[in-house]
Design a protein around this motif. Structure first.
Motif, short mmCIF file in Angstrom:
data_model
loop_
_atom_site.label_atom_id
_atom_site.label_comp_id
_atom_site.label_asym_id
_atom_site.label_seq_id
_atom_site.Cartn_x
_atom_site.Cartn_y
_atom_site.Cartn_z
N LYS A 51 12.11 73.47 70.38
CA LYS A 51 12.29 73.92 71.75
C LYS A 51 11.03 74.64 72.21
N LYS A 52 10.78 74.57 73.50
CA LYS A 52 9.56 75.16 74.07
C LYS A 52 9.41 76.63 73.69
N ASP A 53 10.48 77.40 73.75
CA ASP A 53 10.39 78.84 73.45
C ASP A 53 10.21 79.13 71.96
N GLU A 54 10.36 78.13 71.09
CA GLU A 54 10.14 78.30 69.66
C GLU A 54 8.77 77.79 69.21
N THR A 56 5.73 78.71 69.77
CA THR A 56 4.73 79.71 69.35
C THR A 56 4.91 80.16 67.90
N GLU A 57 6.04 79.85 67.31
CA GLU A 57 6.28 80.19 65.91
C GLU A 57 5.60 79.20 64.95
#
Length: 71
Positions: A51-54, A56-57
């Motif tokens: 997912k887009k919000d994940e 950066t991990e």
């Protein structure tokens, strides 16, 4: 957009020019040049889908450089 940038030679992986078909592995250092910005990241993890919000991990930023345009 990533394919276009890669095929123009603006991405390196561990200091070697990469194409859009180049494999990326955990631990690789990617340097991406676009516009007046150069971003260097290290790959922490790879996943088939994310997912887009994940996203950066999956990487850590090593350096972020900006070039100023003088007229």
């Amino acid at each position: 957009m990533a394919k276009e940038i890669a095929d123009k030679g603006r991405i390196t992986i561990d200091d070697k020019i990469a194409k859009s078909s180049t494999d990326v592995a955990v631990g690789d250092k990617l340097t991406i040049s676009f516009g007046n910005k150069t971003l260097t990241v290290r790959v922490i993890s790879l996943k088939e889908t994310v997912k887009k919000d994940e996203a950066t991990e999956l990487y850590e930023i090593i350096a972020e450089d900006f070039k100023e345009n003088f007229k």
